[in-house]
Scaffold this motif. Structure first.
Motif, PDB file in Angstrom:
ATOM      1  N   VAL A 227       8.913  -6.216  11.136  1.00  0.00           N
ATOM      2  CA  VAL A 227       9.858  -5.087  11.129  1.00  0.00           C
ATOM      3  C   VAL A 227      10.396  -4.850  12.533  1.00  0.00           C
ATOM      4  CG1 VAL A 227      10.052  -2.594  10.839  1.00  0.00           C
ATOM      5  CG2 VAL A 227       8.893  -3.956   9.097  1.00  0.00           C
ATOM      6  N   ILE A 228       9.530  -4.881  13.531  1.00  0.00           N
ATOM      7  CA  ILE A 228       9.978  -4.648  14.909  1.00  0.00           C
ATOM      8  C   ILE A 228      10.968  -5.721  15.335  1.00  0.00           C
ATOM      9  CG2 ILE A 228       9.199  -4.629  17.316  1.00  0.00           C
ATOM     10  CD1 ILE A 228       6.587  -3.300  16.253  1.00  0.00           C
ATOM     11  N   GLN A 229      10.720  -6.967  14.955  1.00  0.00           N
ATOM     12  CA  GLN A 229      11.648  -8.039  15.301  1.00  0.00           C
ATOM     13  C   GLN A 229      13.012  -7.813  14.653  1.00  0.00           C
ATOM     14  OE1 GLN A 229       8.850 -11.100  13.981  1.00  0.00           O
ATOM     15  NE2 GLN A 229       8.931 -12.013  16.028  1.00  0.00           N
TER      16      GLN A 229
ATOM     17  N   TYR B 254       3.991   2.976  10.791  1.00  0.00           N
ATOM     18  CA  TYR B 254       3.531   1.938   9.867  1.00  0.00           C
ATOM     19  C   TYR B 254       2.322   2.442   9.079  1.00  0.00           C
ATOM     20  CZ  TYR B 254       1.582  -2.592   8.362  1.00  0.00           C
ATOM     21  OH  TYR B 254       1.079  -3.637   7.620  1.00  0.00           O
ATOM     22  N   ASN B 255       2.394   2.323   7.757  1.00  0.00           N
ATOM     23  CA  ASN B 255       1.323   2.824   6.884  1.00  0.00           C
ATOM     24  C   ASN B 255       0.566   1.701   6.178  1.00  0.00           C
ATOM     25  OD1 ASN B 255       1.647   5.664   7.300  1.00  0.00           O
ATOM     26  ND2 ASN B 255       3.522   5.566   6.074  1.00  0.00           N
ATOM     27  N   GLN B 256       0.443   0.562   6.863  1.00  0.00           N
ATOM     28  CA  GLN B 256      -0.336  -0.574   6.366  1.00  0.00           C
ATOM     29  C   GLN B 256       0.272  -1.216   5.117  1.00  0.00           C
ATOM     30  OE1 GLN B 256      -2.819  -1.441   8.495  1.00  0.00           O
ATOM     31  NE2 GLN B 256      -2.094   0.346   9.630  1.00  0.00           N
ATOM     32  N   GLU B 257       1.585  -1.101   4.956  1.00  0.00           N
ATOM     33  CA  GLU B 257       2.234  -1.762   3.830  1.00  0.00           C
ATOM     34  C   GLU B 257       2.125  -3.272   3.999  1.00  0.00           C
ATOM     35  OE1 GLU B 257       4.254   2.182   4.522  1.00  0.00           O
ATOM     36  OE2 GLU B 257       3.783   0.445   5.788  1.00  0.00           O
ATOM     37  N   GLU B 258       1.896  -3.960   2.883  1.00  0.00           N
ATOM     38  CA  GLU B 258       1.780  -5.414   2.922  1.00  0.00           C
ATOM     39  C   GLU B 258       3.137  -6.089   2.742  1.00  0.00           C
ATOM     40  OE1 GLU B 258      -0.359  -7.894   3.374  1.00  0.00           O
ATOM     41  OE2 GLU B 258      -1.966  -6.589   4.067  1.00  0.00           O
ATOM     42  N   ARG B 259       4.033  -5.441   2.015  1.00  0.00           N
ATOM     43  CA  ARG B 259       5.340  -6.046   1.761  1.00  0.00           C
ATOM     44  C   ARG B 259       6.297  -5.634   2.872  1.00  0.00           C
ATOM     45  NH1 ARG B 259       7.919  -5.630  -4.162  1.00  0.00           N
ATOM     46  NH2 ARG B 259       7.974  -3.405  -3.639  1.00  0.00           N
ATOM     47  N   LEU B 260       7.045  -6.630   3.370  1.00  0.00           N
ATOM     48  CA  LEU B 260       7.899  -6.402   4.530  1.00  0.00           C
ATOM     49  C   LEU B 260       8.931  -5.313   4.284  1.00  0.00           C
ATOM     50  CD1 LEU B 260       8.416  -7.438   7.400  1.00  0.00           C
ATOM     51  CD2 LEU B 260       9.994  -9.115   6.430  1.00  0.00           C
ATOM     52  N   SER B 261       9.572  -5.314   3.124  1.00  0.00           N
ATOM     53  CA  SER B 261      10.583  -4.295   2.856  1.00  0.00           C
ATOM     54  C   SER B 261       9.965  -2.908   2.786  1.00  0.00           C
ATOM     55  CB  SER B 261      11.337  -4.599   1.560  1.00  0.00           C
ATOM     56  OG  SER B 261      10.463  -4.577   0.454  1.00  0.00           O
TER      57      SER B 261
ATOM     58  N   ALA C 230       7.318  -1.894   4.392  1.00  0.00           N
ATOM     59  CA  ALA C 230       7.020  -1.509   5.775  1.00  0.00           C
ATOM     60  C   ALA C 230       8.294  -1.079   6.494  1.00  0.00           C
ATOM     61  CB  ALA C 230       6.356  -2.672   6.505  1.00  0.00           C
ATOM     62  N   LEU C 231       9.383  -1.812   6.293  1.00  0.00           N
ATOM     63  CA  LEU C 231      10.646  -1.484   6.958  1.00  0.00           C
ATOM     64  C   LEU C 231      11.131  -0.094   6.573  1.00  0.00           C
ATOM     65  CD1 LEU C 231      13.196  -2.248   8.590  1.00  0.00           C
ATOM     66  CD2 LEU C 231      14.110  -3.259   6.494  1.00  0.00           C
ATOM     67  N   PHE C 232      11.159   0.210   5.279  1.00  0.00           N
ATOM     68  CA  PHE C 232      11.695   1.491   4.847  1.00  0.00           C
ATOM     69  C   PHE C 232      10.773   2.638   5.238  1.00  0.00           C
ATOM     70  CE2 PHE C 232      13.654  -1.356   1.486  1.00  0.00           C
ATOM     71  CZ  PHE C 232      14.819  -1.517   2.225  1.00  0.00           C
ATOM     72  N   SER C 233       9.463   2.408   5.197  1.00  0.00           N
ATOM     73  CA  SER C 233       8.519   3.437   5.621  1.00  0.00           C
ATOM     74  C   SER C 233       8.687   3.754   7.102  1.00  0.00           C
ATOM     75  CB  SER C 233       7.093   2.974   5.336  1.00  0.00           C
ATOM     76  OG  SER C 233       6.151   3.905   5.816  1.00  0.00           O
ATOM     77  N   ILE C 234       8.843   2.705   7.902  1.00  0.00           N
ATOM     78  CA  ILE C 234       9.003   2.893   9.345  1.00  0.00           C
ATOM     79  C   ILE C 234      10.321   3.584   9.663  1.00  0.00           C
ATOM     80  CG2 ILE C 234       9.435   1.588  11.473  1.00  0.00           C
ATOM     81  CD1 ILE C 234       7.199  -0.347  10.497  1.00  0.00           C
TER      82      ILE C 234
END
Length: 513
Positions: A234-236, A267-274, A276-280
């Protein structure tokens, strides 16, 4: 802004492929490792002027965290940040003297290896490697900050653990740069990296364990860049989005440490990239606090350091950060609504770079890869020719060309989205529209041939394969269909003039999932 959570497979695929395309090649990390080890060996050589000061050279920043990204163009360099720590007390010398002592050896190193003269920057000495290397190394002089270490050791076990590596660093613009016994700027890249590993959580631990087994090493010895977690990805992605958005406003560009810190907090430890992105994106600004009326983004390894300290003096940078965050939320929310990888790519091309998006799309569709010869693309294109597919009944008399120019689909009343031949599978129950152009002039007839495949179409007695007459309409030729049956299907346009086949488009492949 709230992000909906329907089936996210198309955006998942493209985000994963974007991260793969953004990854710094392993050779670059190995090159960075060789470089700082080489400099360390130089500082320890027998005639080194700092050999007795126990020099310690190590990487910091995005190369240490595994969040570095490829440069957007071949004209840009990789920026590798290094620390050069000497064994002194802050009170034993000034920042200026420490900078000079490290500079003597960095300059000698550059002369020895035929490099250009190092640049004396605000905080660092910059070593520029040969043009073909495409990277430069910023060497930050530092000493251990024992005062800060003692303070953090009493602030609880977490801060004590991170604070054990606190540093005092040089900065030519700092008030105490030339003052003996004065204040020093501070940093703690090793402590920050420990916190960042903790924030990556189980995703890092499980991946690092697998990598440690492969390397036959301990988990602690696994570099972060060898372990790709959703947080790093996500950071990248966010860094590249920021880079392109501020390509013409570099002074206002949100700094990487701000994005990295806020993203790691959210970041809430999501395993799926999308996910994690939307949560962040949804939560990262919640970690900007206020202290005594000042915006504050705390360094997790040093609560007294504010990563947003420039916002008070440069309010335009605060505004730029919030402008970027809102734009990122809007762009990725729009991409989230796309129903195919091509639709996601169409939304993100402007903000992530068309070349990057095309390369990412090409990872799952070789025919989309830049640089693939036309004949190789043709060889990769699927041609459907089942027994029930009828052959053209008209004698051929080529008079011009016809091409299916655009294809779009619409689902549930949303705006049409374009897709490409033999691209990612489309959802079922969508409306399709095809537009063709032809160079054939005068009066002619238009026929469309649809070929369906798969068990569902067969069970419905709808394999088709014949020719459907249509009419030429002003502005081009059009045809409508629906995505009813799973499988690979095709559509082709035929132009018939004076009873002869004047042009045919070639098959356009439609995949339905």
């Amino acid at each position: 802004m709230e992000f909906p959570l329907p089936n996210t497979r198309p955006i998942d695929q493209l985000l994963e492929d974007l991260v793969e395309e953004l990854q710094v090649p392993p050779g670059r990390y190995e090159q960075a490792e060789r470089s700082y080890k080489s400099l360390g060996e130089w500082l320890h050589r027998p005639d080194s002027t700092v050999r007795n000061d126990s020099p310690d050279v190590y990487v910091q920043g995005s190369f240490r965290l595994g969040t570095a990204i490829r440069p957007a163009s071949d004209e840009e360099d990789y920026d590798i940040d290094m620390v050069c720590r000497l064994d002194y007390e802050k009170s034993a010398l000034t920042q200026a003297e420490l900078k000079r002592r490290v500079g003597v050896e960095v300059k000698a190193y550059a002369r020895r290896y035929g490099m250009s003269k190092p640049e004396d920057g605000r905080r660092c000495w910059t070593l520029a490697y040969a043009d073909g290397a495409q990277f430069h190394m910023d060497v930050l002089p530092a000493v251990s900050d024992f005062e800060k270490r003692r303070y953090l050791s009493e602030a609880g076990p977490a801060l004590a653990r991170m604070g054990a590596t606190a540093l005092a660093i040089t900065d030519k613009e700092h008030d105490g740069f030339r003052q003996a016994g004065g204040r020093w700027p501070r940093s703690n890249p090793k402590g920050y990296a420990l916190w960042f590993r903790d924030r990556m959580g189980q995703a890092f631990r499980s991946r690092a364990l697998n990598e440690a087994r492969r390397m036959q090493a301990s988990v602690e010895d696994v570099p972060a860049w060898r372990v790709h977690t959703p947080l790093q990805g996500v950071i990248q992605i966010l860094k590249r989005h920021r880079d392109l958005m501020f390509s013409d406003r570099p002074d206002d560009k949100p700094i990487s440490i701000l994005i990295t810190t806020l993203a790691a907090h959210a970041y809430n430890q999501e395993e799926r990239l999308s996910d994690a992105l939307f949560s962040i994106l949804q939560g990262m600004d919640r970690y900007i606090t206020r202290r005594n009326g000042v915006d504050w983004v705390e360094n997790p390894a040093d609560p007294e350091e504010n990563f947003a300290d420039k916002w008070e003096e440069h309010s335009e940078r605060r505004d730029a950060f919030h402008e970027w965050l809102q734009k990122a939320r809007s762009d990725f929310a729009s991409a989230h609504q796309a129903l195919t990888a091509d639709g996601v790519g169409a939304v993100l091309s402007e903000r992530m770079g068309q070349g990057l998006v095309e390369r990412a799309l090409g990872r799952r569709n070789p025919a989309r890869r830049p640089g693939v010869p036309a004949r190789a693309v043709r060889a990769m294109n699927l041609v459907l020719a089942p027994a029930y597919m009828r052959k053209p009944r008209w004698p051929q008399a080529a008079e011009g060309h016809v091409k299916i120019r655009t294809a779009s689909f619409t689902q549930n009343g949303f705006r049409p989205q374009s897709f490409v031949s033999n691209g990612a599978p489309l959802p079922r129950n969508c409306s399709l529209r095809f537009e063709a152009d032809t160079t054939v002039t005068g009066r002619f007839k238009v026929y469309w041939q649809v070929v369906n495949t798969g068990r569902e179409a067969e069970d419905a007695d709808c394999l088709r394969g014949g020719f459907s007459p249509d009419v030429a309409v002003r502005g081009g030729l059009s045809h409508s269909e629906n995505t009813l049956y799973r499988g690979q299907h095709s559509i082709e346009c035929f132009i018939v003039k004076n009873g002869k086949l004047a042009a045919r488009s070639g098959q356009f492949i439609v995949n339905i999932g």
